[in-house]
Enzyme design. Structure first.
Site, PDB file in Angstrom:
ATOM      1  N   CYS A 179      -6.255  -5.451  -7.955  1.00  0.00           N
ATOM      2  CA  CYS A 179      -6.033  -5.147  -6.350  1.00  0.00           C
ATOM      3  C   CYS A 179      -5.532  -6.274  -5.560  1.00  0.00           C
ATOM      4  O   CYS A 179      -4.813  -6.033  -4.770  1.00  0.00           O
ATOM      5  CB  CYS A 179      -7.229  -4.415  -5.951  1.00  0.00           C
ATOM      6  SG  CYS A 179      -8.755  -5.258  -6.078  1.00  0.00           S
ATOM      7  N   HIS A 180      -5.623  -7.454  -6.264  1.00  0.00           N
ATOM      8  CA  HIS A 180      -5.050  -8.622  -5.351  1.00  0.00           C
ATOM      9  C   HIS A 180      -3.697  -8.603  -5.282  1.00  0.00           C
ATOM     10  O   HIS A 180      -2.989  -9.102  -4.667  1.00  0.00           O
ATOM     11  CB  HIS A 180      -5.606 -10.048  -6.089  1.00  0.00           C
ATOM     12  CG  HIS A 180      -5.106  -9.980  -7.497  1.00  0.00           C
ATOM     13  ND1 HIS A 180      -5.914  -9.410  -8.549  1.00  0.00           N
ATOM     14  CD2 HIS A 180      -4.080 -10.815  -8.258  1.00  0.00           C
ATOM     15  CE1 HIS A 180      -5.186  -9.701  -9.716  1.00  0.00           C
ATOM     16  NE2 HIS A 180      -4.187 -10.532  -9.326  1.00  0.00           N
ATOM     17  N   TYR A 191       0.815  -1.143  -0.087  1.00  0.00           N
ATOM     18  CA  TYR A 191       0.100   0.092  -0.013  1.00  0.00           C
ATOM     19  C   TYR A 191       0.679   1.351  -0.158  1.00  0.00           C
ATOM     20  O   TYR A 191       0.560   2.283  -0.665  1.00  0.00           O
ATOM     21  CB  TYR A 191      -0.838   0.009   1.146  1.00  0.00           C
ATOM     22  CG  TYR A 191      -1.981  -1.047   1.166  1.00  0.00           C
ATOM     23  CD1 TYR A 191      -3.104  -1.042   0.467  1.00  0.00           C
ATOM     24  CD2 TYR A 191      -1.831  -2.450   1.963  1.00  0.00           C
ATOM     25  CE1 TYR A 191      -4.122  -2.200   0.283  1.00  0.00           C
ATOM     26  CE2 TYR A 191      -2.423  -3.367   1.663  1.00  0.00           C
ATOM     27  CZ  TYR A 191      -3.794  -3.220   1.035  1.00  0.00           C
ATOM     28  OH  TYR A 191      -4.626  -4.211   0.986  1.00  0.00           O
ATOM     29  N   ASN A 222     -12.477  -0.665  -5.468  1.00  0.00           N
ATOM     30  CA  ASN A 222     -11.974  -0.992  -6.716  1.00  0.00           C
ATOM     31  C   ASN A 222     -13.278  -1.728  -7.384  1.00  0.00           C
ATOM     32  O   ASN A 222     -13.663  -2.740  -6.944  1.00  0.00           O
ATOM     33  CB  ASN A 222     -10.949  -1.813  -6.760  1.00  0.00           C
ATOM     34  CG  ASN A 222     -10.622  -2.429  -8.379  1.00  0.00           C
ATOM     35  OD1 ASN A 222     -11.141  -1.931  -9.256  1.00  0.00           O
ATOM     36  ND2 ASN A 222      -9.516  -3.406  -8.292  1.00  0.00           N
ATOM     37  N   GLU A 226      -0.963 -16.514 -10.796  1.00  0.00           N
ATOM     38  CA  GLU A 226      -0.119 -15.642 -11.624  1.00  0.00           C
ATOM     39  C   GLU A 226       1.420 -16.023 -11.329  1.00  0.00           C
ATOM     40  O   GLU A 226       2.150 -16.136 -12.395  1.00  0.00           O
ATOM     41  CB  GLU A 226      -0.134 -14.382 -11.129  1.00  0.00           C
ATOM     42  CG  GLU A 226      -1.586 -13.348 -11.551  1.00  0.00           C
ATOM     43  CD  GLU A 226      -1.422 -12.085 -11.349  1.00  0.00           C
ATOM     44  OE1 GLU A 226      -0.565 -11.521 -10.760  1.00  0.00           O
ATOM     45  OE2 GLU A 226      -2.607 -11.587 -11.369  1.00  0.00           O
TER      46      GLU A 226
END
Length: 165
Positions: free
Chosen positions: A129-130, A98, A121, A156
Site C-alpha cells: 500500500c506504500h 488512488y 490493509n 525500492e
C-alpha cells in the site's frame, strides 16, 4: 476457529508485529501510527511459525527481494480484497494513484473508497500500500506514518536497476 499466533520482526522501520495461524499470515502492524496493534490476550507467541516471513522481510529490506512469496489471508470486504489484490500487482519501485487503482478494480469514481481500503490493509509492505500516492505525486496517509512510507519508497528506488524503473 483456529488459534492466532504472533511474533515480532525488528525492521529498519521499527518493530513489526506479525500475526497469523499455522497456514497464513494475517497481520503486519507497525509499532506506531493510527493503525498500530498489539497482540490480543488469547494470541500465542510462536516465533518459529514466522521464520519464512522474517527471512523474506530481511531480504526485502536488504534490497534482495522484490516480490513476496508467502501464504496470506487478509480479512476484509469483497471490495477491500479486490483493492488489495490490485496493490499486489503494482510492480516493485513503481507507484500508482488512488484513481489508478480505482480504475483497475472497475470503479473509476471510487478513489476515496480505494483510499479507505488502502488504509485498512492488514498486511502492509507485503501488500504494498506504500506504493499508492496522490494523483499529483504527493505522499498521502500511511498506517506507519509518512516517514515510513518515504523510507519504503526510497528503499525500492535505491535497489532497482534503472532498466526496471
Amino acid at each position: 476457529m483456529s488459534e492466532t499466533f504472533y511474533s515480532y520482526y525488528d525492521s529498519p522501520v521499527g518493530k513489526l508485529l506479525l500475526a497469523g495461524d499455522e497456514q497464513a499470515l494475517t497481520l503486519i502492524s507497525f509499532p506506531g501510527g493510527k493503525a498500530a496493534r498489539q497482540p490480543a490476550p488469547d494470541w500465542l507467541r510462536r516465533n518459529e511459525l514466522f521464520t519464512a516471513v522474517k527471512h523474506q522481510l530481511a531480504a526485502y529490506f536488504a534490497g534482495e527481494l522484490t516480490e513476496f512469496d508467502l501464504s496470506l489471508r487478509p480479512e476484509g470486504t469483497a471490495f477491500q480484497l479486490q483493492v488489495w489484490q490490485a496493490l499486489r500487482d503494482i510492480p516493485y519501485a513503481q507507484t500508482r494513484s488512488y484513481g489508478d487503482i480505482a480504475a483497475v478494480v472497475g470503479k473509476p469514481e471510487a478513489s476515496r473508497a480505494v483510499g479507505a481500503a488502502n488504509g485498512q490493509n492488514p498486511l502492509p509492505i507485503v501488500i504494498p500500500c506504500h506504493r499508492v500516492i496522490g494523483s499529483k505525486g504527493d505522499l498521502t496517509g500511511f498506517g506507519g506514518g509518512l516517514a515510513c512510507k518515504k523510507h519504503l519508497l526510497a528503499l525500492e528506488q535505491t535497489h532497482t536497476p534503472f532498466s526496471l524503473r
